[in-house]
Scaffold this motif. Structure first.
Motif, PDB file in Angstrom:
ATOM      1  N   LEU B 181     -22.653 -39.010  31.022  1.00 37.20           N
ATOM      2  CA  LEU B 181     -21.818 -39.958  31.708  1.00 37.20           C
ATOM      3  C   LEU B 181     -22.200 -40.249  33.068  1.00 37.20           C
ATOM      4  N   ALA B 182     -23.073 -39.137  33.814  1.00 38.07           N
ATOM      5  CA  ALA B 182     -23.411 -39.291  35.065  1.00 38.07           C
ATOM      6  C   ALA B 182     -24.486 -39.916  35.313  1.00 38.07           C
ATOM      7  N   VAL B 183     -25.343 -40.237  34.190  1.00 40.16           N
ATOM      8  CA  VAL B 183     -26.598 -40.929  34.131  1.00 40.16           C
ATOM      9  C   VAL B 183     -26.307 -42.496  34.160  1.00 40.16           C
ATOM     10  N   VAL B 184     -25.279 -42.962  33.930  1.00 41.02           N
ATOM     11  CA  VAL B 184     -24.805 -44.306  34.074  1.00 41.02           C
ATOM     12  C   VAL B 184     -25.034 -44.923  35.395  1.00 41.02           C
ATOM     13  N   GLY B 185     -25.609 -46.032  35.602  1.00 39.53           N
ATOM     14  CA  GLY B 185     -25.773 -46.852  36.928  1.00 39.53           C
ATOM     15  C   GLY B 185     -27.422 -46.749  37.275  1.00 39.53           C
ATOM     16  N   VAL B 186     -27.352 -47.242  38.671  1.00 43.57           N
ATOM     17  CA  VAL B 186     -28.632 -47.614  39.207  1.00 43.57           C
ATOM     18  C   VAL B 186     -29.348 -46.002  39.469  1.00 43.57           C
ATOM     19  N   ASP B 187     -30.484 -46.068  38.875  1.00 40.84           N
ATOM     20  CA  ASP B 187     -31.204 -44.902  39.116  1.00 40.84           C
ATOM     21  C   ASP B 187     -31.703 -44.723  40.527  1.00 40.84           C
ATOM     22  N   SER B 188     -31.434 -43.760  41.109  1.00 36.00           N
ATOM     23  CA  SER B 188     -31.413 -43.824  42.844  1.00 36.00           C
ATOM     24  C   SER B 188     -33.154 -43.786  43.271  1.00 36.00           C
ATOM     25  N   THR B 189     -34.083 -43.362  42.378  1.00 37.73           N
ATOM     26  CA  THR B 189     -35.223 -43.332  42.816  1.00 37.73           C
ATOM     27  C   THR B 189     -36.195 -44.620  42.495  1.00 37.73           C
ATOM     28  N   THR B 190     -35.767 -45.176  41.285  1.00 41.54           N
ATOM     29  CA  THR B 190     -36.495 -46.476  41.153  1.00 41.54           C
ATOM     30  C   THR B 190     -35.855 -47.645  41.098  1.00 41.54           C
ATOM     31  N   GLY B 191     -34.447 -47.631  41.160  1.00 44.99           N
ATOM     32  CA  GLY B 191     -33.574 -48.747  41.221  1.00 44.99           C
ATOM     33  C   GLY B 191     -33.626 -49.345  39.840  1.00 44.99           C
ATOM     34  N   VAL B 192     -33.822 -48.603  38.850  1.00 50.10           N
ATOM     35  CA  VAL B 192     -33.776 -49.182  37.370  1.00 50.10           C
ATOM     36  C   VAL B 192     -32.326 -49.079  37.031  1.00 50.10           C
ATOM     37  N   LEU B 193     -31.812 -50.059  36.321  1.00 55.65           N
ATOM     38  CA  LEU B 193     -30.338 -49.841  35.593  1.00 55.65           C
ATOM     39  C   LEU B 193     -30.398 -49.244  34.475  1.00 55.65           C
ATOM     40  N   TYR B 195     -27.921 -47.671  31.348  1.00 55.83           N
ATOM     41  CA  TYR B 195     -26.702 -47.505  30.501  1.00 55.83           C
ATOM     42  C   TYR B 195     -25.635 -48.284  31.137  1.00 55.83           C
ATOM     43  N   THR B 196     -25.751 -49.610  31.845  1.00 54.87           N
ATOM     44  CA  THR B 196     -24.887 -50.398  32.415  1.00 54.87           C
ATOM     45  C   THR B 196     -24.345 -51.429  31.517  1.00 54.87           C
ATOM     46  N   PHE B 197     -25.140 -51.968  30.624  1.00 57.32           N
ATOM     47  CA  PHE B 197     -24.678 -52.736  29.782  1.00 57.32           C
ATOM     48  C   PHE B 197     -24.297 -54.185  30.261  1.00 57.32           C
ATOM     49  N   GLY B 198     -24.981 -54.479  31.148  1.00 60.45           N
ATOM     50  CA  GLY B 198     -24.813 -55.837  31.830  1.00 60.45           C
ATOM     51  C   GLY B 198     -23.522 -55.932  32.563  1.00 60.45           C
ATOM     52  N   GLU B 199     -22.724 -54.979  32.799  1.00 63.12           N
ATOM     53  CA  GLU B 199     -21.478 -54.726  33.556  1.00 63.12           C
ATOM     54  C   GLU B 199     -21.599 -54.377  34.989  1.00 63.12           C
ATOM     55  N   PRO B 200     -21.450 -55.515  35.770  1.00 65.71           N
ATOM     56  CA  PRO B 200     -21.796 -55.051  37.367  1.00 65.71           C
ATOM     57  C   PRO B 200     -20.830 -53.895  37.976  1.00 65.71           C
ATOM     58  N   GLU B 201     -19.538 -53.912  37.130  1.00 70.54           N
ATOM     59  CA  GLU B 201     -18.772 -52.822  37.970  1.00 70.54           C
ATOM     60  C   GLU B 201     -19.392 -51.506  37.314  1.00 70.54           C
ATOM     61  N   LEU B 202     -20.574 -51.161  36.694  1.00 71.18           N
ATOM     62  CA  LEU B 202     -21.081 -50.076  36.292  1.00 71.18           C
ATOM     63  C   LEU B 202     -21.971 -49.861  37.230  1.00 71.18           C
TER      64      LEU B 202
END
Lengths: 149, 516
Positions: B181-193, B195-202
């Motif tokens: 669950l903690a992996v979801v979102g922008v990766d802080s080092t590379t900026g890759v998204l 597990y957000t499934f295109g949902e901006p709120e994630l």
């Protein structure tokens, strides 16, 4: 019988690990500043979950499930929560809270009148607390705002 | 500045009128939450945190409020254990064993008084322990690099897996789910998204408060369906809340030993009040139960778990404040609360935020003293709380949860996430999956991945760095030890505690047992 439920959930977890791993495989960084990159860690988690899910498939435990009546009530409660979420902005905080609280109070052995009184009391107290004391505006209800809302 | 200087500085923070008021209010609310069957410290903290945050309280005041709730709940749990034979929270399950038989003998008043005093002594001494061991451990941990941090977290999860719940496999699965669950979102080092499934709120990840309110408050409400009652519970007559000097002296060594056990168990990552009270009870039974009176209303059998579960609070705060590793499910939520305020927990906390750390420690002293007053002369107020019907209590919890999550995020999407996680947690808890590993995994997940990746950056991808330094080696050995210790411990504890079937516990509370 009960072991079966535990095993079925193991199957669900295995599916979850597969989906998580599959989606993780598709993570590609244009360029990475660290040797590991963003992909291996989620894949590692998916692998551990898959192993543990298989373990649960092989060694499920006895679990005590709630009876059918309670599960039915849980379904109703979940439906009420979703209803609350959906009407929160539309009906506004006060009205949507009164209805949701009445339904929840019924599930917890209150009468309709007790539910209504609890709902009105909670809605007004929280509305007052949040809107005036904490200065956090709660939705007034788009349904009442006319066409402009 | 020495420890005493810092502590004085802390009292100057804790004695600010607003903080003092919050500590007292928190203690009162916490005792109430603890006394209500099914609701424990974690629910109290989880329901109040979003509201405190949305109200714009500063970090130190928020933490002071939540700490007081946590401690108050450990005090309050005993009230329904003794009077109703239904534990108010997980840490009070063992309290029913001797507490309720005492009430049946007509000794409810003395039982409440003795358990209140035991709770006070256990709580107070453990804060003294925190005051002195905390800074020492923080100094030791300052030399920790990313590799040490990564292995430290492995150790934390190893302890969690081996000590919690009915099945180590289920604890490990829970940890995995939290980390995922903690992996979801922008990766802080590379900026890759991820597990957000295109949902901006994630994009910013799943919001912390949404997760904890869903996992604990919403699932708890669903679990309580099974035991709902319409109020009007009959309560044993309490009588005078007093205990004689002789009875207290009978228990003095039990209280002191249980305090030490509670503190140590509290320090261990992931294990909290329920484990502490179980171990102290079985130890005392082995040491002092010569006439076989334990379980039939022995004062010592009541004093042991109560001293231990309150002592575990001070213990659990040690690794949380010094290492950023929570010592229990509730401290995991407190750790997440610190992160909400952009305060990074870890060994530098004592150096960078002395006013906050020492303010919280000082307010723990104040709250414990206040709790003694609330729980001796005023305990009858809390027995009234037990008669509150579910049709008022449960809708109240739901409305406060929804309001908290909504006012922090300002979005109804987060409410849907909260409900979804609540339903998922309900399924997990029904199937005996413990919840503490999930929340610990979620809170520590980002730091764990970050430490691993930074460690490998330092070594240029060489995995040997995870096994190189002496500290890392010790942590690996400790991790292996805790994984294999239960096999040995189970033999020691076997036969001392009645099998789960004999424990007259509310099933919902046992399910909550792992949450704490």
């Amino acid at each position: 019988m009960n072991r079966m439920t535990d095993r079925l959930f193991g199957l669900f977890l295995l599916g979850l690990a597969a989906v998580f791993g599959g989606a993780g495989w598709g993570i590609v960084a244009p360029f990475s500043y660290d040797p590991l990159g963003p992909r291996p860690y989620p894949l590692l988690l998916a692998a551990v979950l898959a192993v543990m899910a298989i373990w649960m498939l092989l060694k499920p435990q006895e679990v005590k499930l709630p009876g059918g009546r309670v599960l039915g009530q849980a379904g109703l409660l979940i439906a009420t929560l979703v209803f609350y979420q959906m009407t929160f902005r539309w009906l506004g905080f006060i009205l949507s809270t009164i209805i949701a609280v009445m339904l929840i109070a019924r599930l917890f052995k209150g009468s309709w009148l007790q539910g209504l009184l609890t709902g009105v009391g909670l809605a007004l107290a929280c509305y007052g607390l949040f809107n005036t004391l904490l200065e956090i505006p709660l939705p007034a209800g788009t349904i009442f705002a006319g066409n402009g809302g | 500045m020495g420890t005493f200087g810092h502590l004085l500085q802390g009292f100057s923070v804790a004695l600010l009128p607003v903080n003092l008021a919050l500590a007292l209010a928190g203690g009162f609310i916490g005792t109430m939450m603890g006394a209500l069957p099914g609701l424990g410290p974690i629910n109290g903290v989880v329901i109040l945190l979003p509201i405190a945050y949305a109200a714009g309280l500063p970090a130190d005041s928020t933490l002071i409020l939540l700490m007081a709730v946590y401690m108050g709940a450990e005090f309050g749990g005993r009230v329904s254990s003794i009077l109703l034979n239904v534990p108010g929270d997980a840490g009070a399950v063992i309290t029913t064993l001797d507490g309720h038989p005492l009430a049946k003998k007509g000794l409810a008043g003395p039982a409440l008084a003795l358990s209140g005093i035991s709770s006070f002594i256990g709580g107070m001494l453990s804060i003294v322990g925190l005051t002195f061991f905390g800074p020492l451990l923080a100094k030791l941990a300052i030399s920790f690099g990313p590799a040490e941090y990564f292995v430290l977290m492995v150790f934390a999860f190893a302890t969690l897996t081996s000590m919690m719940g009915s099945s180590p496999a289920k604890s490990l699965i829970g940890t995995c789910l939290g980390l995922m669950l903690a992996v979801v979102g922008v990766d802080s080092t590379t900026g890759v998204l991820r597990y957000t499934f295109g949902e901006p709120e994630l994009y910013d990840g799943v919001e912390f408060l949404t997760v904890v309110v869903g996992l604990f408050a919403i699932s708890e409400v669903l679990l309580l369906l099974e035991h709902s009652h319409a109020g009007g519970v009959k309560i044993t007559k309490v009588g005078r809340v007093m205990v004689s000097w002789k009875e207290l002296m009978l228990c003095k060594w039990t209280i002191l030993r249980s305090t030490v056990i509670g503190f140590i168990v509290g320090v261990l990552p992931g294990t909290g009040a329920s484990v502490a009270s179980a171990i102290s009870y079985s130890t005392e039974k082995r040491l002092v139960d010569r006439e076989g009176t334990f379980g039939k209303g022995d004062f010592r059998g009541l004093a042991a778990p109560e001293a231990a579960n309150n002592a575990s609070v001070g213990g659990a705060m040690v690794p949380m404040l010094t290492l950023g590793i929570p010592g229990s499910g509730t401290t995991a939520v407190l750790l997440g609360a610190l992160m909400l305020f952009n305060i990074n927990p870890g060994p530098l906390l004592f150096e960078q935020q002395p006013a906050l750390v020492w303010g919280v420690i000082a307010s723990m002293y104040i709250a414990t003293a206040a709790l003694l007053v609330m729980n001796l002369p005023m305990v009858k107020i809390f027995t009234k709380v037990l008669q509150l019907p579910d049709w008022i209590l449960i809708p109240g919890i739901v409305v406060l949860s929804v309001l908290g999550v909504f006012s922090v995020n300002g979005s109804t999407f987060s409410l849907l996430v909260m409900i979804g996680l609540g339903v998922f947690a309900y399924i997990l808890r029904t199937l005996n999956y413990p919840m503490a590993p999930v929340v610990l995994g979620f809170v520590l997940g980002e730091l764990m991945e970050d430490s691993l990746r930074r460690a490998l950056s330092i070594s240029g991808g060489e995995i040997g760095i995870l096994f190189a330094s002496p500290i890392v080696k010790i942590l690996w050995v400790l991790s292996l030890l805790v994984v294999f210790a239960p096999l040995f411990l189970n033999k020691l504890v076997a036969g001392q505690i009645p099998a789960p079937a004999d424990v007259p516990a509310d099933a919902a509370v046992v399910a909550a047992g792992e949450a704490e």
